[in-house]
Design a protein around this motif. Sequence first.
Motif, PDB file in Angstrom:
ATOM      1  N   MET A   1       1.067  -1.076  -0.033  1.00 46.52           N
ATOM      2  CA  MET A   1      -0.140   0.107  -0.251  1.00 46.52           C
ATOM      3  C   MET A   1       1.028   1.133   0.014  1.00 46.52           C
ATOM      4  O   MET A   1       1.935   1.334   0.571  1.00 46.52           O
ATOM      5  CB  MET A   1      -0.714   0.086   1.341  1.00 46.52           C
ATOM      6  CG  MET A   1      -2.053  -0.930   1.323  1.00 46.52           C
ATOM      7  SD  MET A   1      -3.095  -0.585   2.429  1.00 46.52           S
ATOM      8  CE  MET A   1      -4.166  -1.979   2.362  1.00 46.52           C
ATOM      9  N   ALA A   2       0.434   2.197  -0.427  1.00 46.43           N
ATOM     10  CA  ALA A   2       1.359   3.409  -0.879  1.00 46.43           C
ATOM     11  C   ALA A   2       0.720   4.484   0.082  1.00 46.43           C
ATOM     12  O   ALA A   2      -0.443   4.593   0.315  1.00 46.43           O
ATOM     13  CB  ALA A   2       1.249   4.199  -2.144  1.00 46.43           C
ATOM     14  N   ALA A   3       1.614   5.204   0.782  1.00 50.03           N
ATOM     15  CA  ALA A   3       1.065   6.027   1.811  1.00 50.03           C
ATOM     16  C   ALA A   3       1.470   7.437   1.187  1.00 50.03           C
ATOM     17  O   ALA A   3       1.143   8.581   1.977  1.00 50.03           O
ATOM     18  CB  ALA A   3       1.768   5.898   3.101  1.00 50.03           C
ATOM     19  N   THR A   4       2.097   7.600   0.102  1.00 52.92           N
ATOM     20  CA  THR A   4       2.404   9.025  -0.378  1.00 52.92           C
ATOM     21  C   THR A   4       1.747   9.037  -1.730  1.00 52.92           C
ATOM     22  O   THR A   4       1.102   8.310  -2.191  1.00 52.92           O
ATOM     23  CB  THR A   4       4.108   9.064  -0.811  1.00 52.92           C
ATOM     24  OG1 THR A   4       4.263   8.010  -1.531  1.00 52.92           O
ATOM     25  CG2 THR A   4       4.601   8.891   0.777  1.00 52.92           C
ATOM     26  N   THR A   5       1.706  10.488  -2.135  1.00 52.09           N
ATOM     27  CA  THR A   5       1.214  10.697  -3.294  1.00 52.09           C
ATOM     28  C   THR A   5       1.628  10.067  -4.757  1.00 52.09           C
ATOM     29  O   THR A   5       2.890  10.022  -4.739  1.00 52.09           O
ATOM     30  CB  THR A   5       1.178  12.236  -3.626  1.00 52.09           C
ATOM     31  OG1 THR A   5       0.819  12.851  -2.570  1.00 52.09           O
ATOM     32  CG2 THR A   5       0.514  12.679  -5.123  1.00 52.09           C
ATOM     33  N   THR A   6       0.772   9.252  -5.461  1.00 55.08           N
ATOM     34  CA  THR A   6       1.322   8.685  -6.634  1.00 55.08           C
ATOM     35  C   THR A   6       1.895   9.759  -7.608  1.00 55.08           C
ATOM     36  O   THR A   6       1.134  10.402  -8.082  1.00 55.08           O
ATOM     37  CB  THR A   6       0.318   7.742  -7.147  1.00 55.08           C
ATOM     38  OG1 THR A   6      -0.349   6.972  -6.065  1.00 55.08           O
ATOM     39  CG2 THR A   6       0.884   6.810  -8.043  1.00 55.08           C
ATOM     40  N   PRO A   7       3.154   9.587  -8.030  1.00 50.98           N
ATOM     41  CA  PRO A   7       3.458  10.448  -9.159  1.00 50.98           C
ATOM     42  C   PRO A   7       2.584  10.145 -10.475  1.00 50.98           C
ATOM     43  O   PRO A   7       2.604   9.120 -11.062  1.00 50.98           O
ATOM     44  CB  PRO A   7       4.985  10.229  -9.285  1.00 50.98           C
ATOM     45  CG  PRO A   7       5.205   8.845  -9.020  1.00 50.98           C
ATOM     46  CD  PRO A   7       4.208   8.721  -7.815  1.00 50.98           C
ATOM     47  N   LEU A   8       2.321  11.256 -11.134  1.00 48.45           N
ATOM     48  CA  LEU A   8       1.533  11.067 -12.238  1.00 48.45           C
ATOM     49  C   LEU A   8       2.180  12.070 -13.410  1.00 48.45           C
ATOM     50  O   LEU A   8       2.172  13.139 -13.055  1.00 48.45           O
ATOM     51  CB  LEU A   8       0.052  11.430 -12.231  1.00 48.45           C
ATOM     52  CG  LEU A   8      -0.720  10.306 -11.103  1.00 48.45           C
ATOM     53  CD1 LEU A   8      -1.964  10.995 -10.919  1.00 48.45           C
ATOM     54  CD2 LEU A   8      -0.805   9.031 -11.812  1.00 48.45           C
TER      55      LEU A   8
ATOM     56  N   GLU B  11       1.014   1.076   7.239  1.00 48.70           N
ATOM     57  CA  GLU B  11       0.646   2.043   6.261  1.00 48.70           C
ATOM     58  C   GLU B  11       0.094   3.353   6.626  1.00 48.70           C
ATOM     59  O   GLU B  11      -0.289   4.151   6.039  1.00 48.70           O
ATOM     60  CB  GLU B  11      -0.438   1.411   5.385  1.00 48.70           C
ATOM     61  CG  GLU B  11       0.290   0.749   4.455  1.00 48.70           C
ATOM     62  CD  GLU B  11      -0.370  -0.754   4.612  1.00 48.70           C
ATOM     63  OE1 GLU B  11      -1.716  -0.734   4.774  1.00 48.70           O
ATOM     64  OE2 GLU B  11       0.140  -1.950   4.158  1.00 48.70           O
ATOM     65  N   GLY B 497      -2.697   9.199   5.292  1.00 49.57           N
ATOM     66  CA  GLY B 497      -1.829   9.049   4.259  1.00 49.57           C
ATOM     67  C   GLY B 497      -2.503   9.233   2.882  1.00 49.57           C
ATOM     68  O   GLY B 497      -3.745   9.368   3.030  1.00 49.57           O
ATOM     69  N   ASP B 498      -2.084   9.319   1.727  1.00 43.22           N
ATOM     70  CA  ASP B 498      -2.779   9.628   0.590  1.00 43.22           C
ATOM     71  C   ASP B 498      -3.601   8.418   0.026  1.00 43.22           C
ATOM     72  O   ASP B 498      -4.800   8.860  -0.282  1.00 43.22           O
ATOM     73  CB  ASP B 498      -1.800  10.213  -0.531  1.00 43.22           C
ATOM     74  CG  ASP B 498      -0.972  11.431   0.024  1.00 43.22           C
ATOM     75  OD1 ASP B 498      -1.563  12.023   0.799  1.00 43.22           O
ATOM     76  OD2 ASP B 498       0.170  11.645  -0.251  1.00 43.22           O
ATOM     77  N   ASN B 502      -5.241   1.650  -0.811  1.00 42.93           N
ATOM     78  CA  ASN B 502      -4.716   1.098  -2.264  1.00 42.93           C
ATOM     79  C   ASN B 502      -5.800   1.305  -3.321  1.00 42.93           C
ATOM     80  O   ASN B 502      -6.005   0.449  -3.978  1.00 42.93           O
ATOM     81  CB  ASN B 502      -4.315  -0.132  -2.017  1.00 42.93           C
ATOM     82  CG  ASN B 502      -2.822  -0.467  -2.362  1.00 42.93           C
ATOM     83  OD1 ASN B 502      -2.068   0.598  -2.313  1.00 42.93           O
ATOM     84  ND2 ASN B 502      -2.350  -1.662  -2.001  1.00 42.93           N
ATOM     85  N   ALA B 509      -4.914   9.674  -5.842  1.00 43.36           N
ATOM     86  CA  ALA B 509      -3.588  10.290  -6.352  1.00 43.36           C
ATOM     87  C   ALA B 509      -3.331  11.347  -5.784  1.00 43.36           C
ATOM     88  O   ALA B 509      -2.330  12.113  -6.115  1.00 43.36           O
ATOM     89  CB  ALA B 509      -3.535  10.248  -7.841  1.00 43.36           C
TER      90      ALA B 509
END
Lengths: 196, 542
Positions: A1-8, B11, B497-498, B502, B509
């Motif tokens: 799981m990502a906890a930061t902004t996904t770069p787009l 997370e 978190g963002d 998931n 985003a």
Amino acid sequence: MAATTTPLPVAPARRPRTALVGAMLASGAAFMTYIGLLAIYLVERSNASLAGAEWFPEGVVELGPSGWIFWTMIMSIFTVQWAEWSIKTGDRTNGLWALGLTGLFAAAVFNQLWFIINDTGFTLVGSTPEFMFFVLNGAFIVFLIAAVSFLALTMLRALFGQYGARQADGVGAAAMFWNTVCVMYFITWYVVYVTK
Amino acid sequence: MTMTESPPATETQSVAPVPSPAVGLYDWISTSDHKRIGRTWIRASLLMLLGTAVVGILIGFEQVDASSVDVFGGDNSYFQLWGLYRFALVLMVAAPLLIGLAMVVVPMQIGATNIAFPRAALAAGWGYLLGAGITVVSVLAGGGWGALDGVSQDEADAIALTLLGTGMVIVSLLLGAICVATTVISLRTSGMNLLRVPLFAWSMLVACTVWLLTLPVAIANLAIMYVDLRGGPLTFGNPEGSDAMYAQVAWVLDQPQIYAIAIPALGIIASIVPVIAGTRQIAHWVMVAFIGVFGLLSVGGWSQPYFANTSDEILYIAFGLAIVLPVFAVIGGAAATLAAGDAPVGLPAAHLLGALGAGVILLAAVVSGAMKVIEPFDLIGTSAHTGLMNLTALAAITAGLAGLWFWAPKIGGGFMPSGLGRLVILDFIAGALLLGIPQVVAGFFDSPDLMVTDIDDSVVDAMSLVSAIGAVLVAVGALGVILALIASMRGSGDAPGDNPWNGHTLEWATTSPPPVGNFDEPPAKVVSEAPLLDIADEEVDA
């Protein structure tokens, strides 16, 4: 799981047409309100007919003045499209003339409607046909005033340069709403004045 | 069943969530930020939910023993609050909750920086609050949608005010619907065609279109009655008294139109489940198609009393039966996705519970509706109508609550309490089923829709009691939601978190809470319905 902004990666810019889409949806809702009233009018008239009752007394609701409104609204469709086309092509002077002319036609329609209502001598608390006639015409006047206000706002914005060749969606939106009000009248004309 | 837990500790960040900047009253009433506007709609609708649920309890206990219990001090007061409960549940709770949720989430889902016509959206929010306030006050002052014992002059004024308030609420909902639909149609980011629109945004587009095509007919009904009340000849407010006024607008609360309120529920279910399953939605385009079909079958303006004739009855039966199919299809699609995914086993998160619960309640509603249109069952005019309305509206509200928990990081910047959330949503689901299903069952025993006198039937009595218990559970759930919202607003707990779940779509985003303008830079060109999964797949391939 990502906890930061996904770069787009950056997407190319698009020009949204929110004013036109919003006007289309608002026109649809206004049209459905009016069609709802018209349907109730038709049901009441059908009930009266089934009961053998007369709807309007002979000669009270004349076709002539309502026909003038019909032709005035036809002309206003041309002028409002003229306004939209002129402003889209950067011809602000013609656009303002066309909008002004449309406003004049609107005033003429209002005047003719006022004449018809006074000429019939109907009252709101009279019979069902009189009541329905009042409700239908009253609702139409409300939509007419809304359309004229929209056109006036558009005219002011065009006057101050907010609309022009690069951005004329507002004029298109006002024209769309005006045309919807015209269609409302065409249906009313046929249902109320022609078929009586 | 494979379920998931709320976000694992690894997370989350053990720092306090970023609070929303302090705003003054002027900012609050004049903001053009879609998130703040949406929050106003959501909070107002949840407060209305609590009030409506309390009225629901009173009605429930009145119906347990209609002849000896007199909560309202007379049949007329009972009738007025009975009408208020119905209109409030559908038009002042379910619809505004979903519109509020959409105002916050939909622009982010489609990669837009704001909602279309934000000032109109804000004006619609205040119009809804004002209209709802006028409606409630006018009903308490003796108004409502008609009077069983005749309309006095004082009552006529209050009734006129009720009609005005109801009209204001509907106009505000329509204005809000225009803003949401325009956003989905014209502000989608590059590459996002309608087949790639997230399913919640798509369901809102379908719902808003159906509302815009049908609810104006209710405005026409209200306008006719309002004018007629001022001495007109149609006698909706006839001095002898009847429920004729209520009957004119009751089609909004009956099938097929009532289903229109639950269209976004399908979108919320189909948005939450694939994220929990950690995989793409199976046959996404089929879900898109069936949500559209559900919307088409819920168009019900033609079913109002003025247009009733034989062909309409055929339509009524056909729509009532056919609408079961898209609900089964969407819920089946979601279930297949859940089964195909790799959702972790454990205590399910509140939003998954809510999504599954909303699906179950909606299934109960459409099956009840299908039984209602089968003539030998003779359910028309019985309490099955109330049961169907309760089930459908509460399915929409349960889905809205699931969405509230799911998108909480994007709505308020923090999580909603997960433990309390599970309790509240389970309570709400149980309440909805206990409230609605017994009313449908009682309909088989000829329990009337409006029960002003007691029915001498032990089954009906038992069903009324169960239904009243359901109403209590719904009210407790509503109170729990308010408490959870307050806890969330106080900012206790971990920062989310963002992208804590998931998520697959663009709202995940951006940061939590999202900045004004939503994205620091325009989102990517979208090439599928799950753009964040595409990026993850590309990273894996690389």
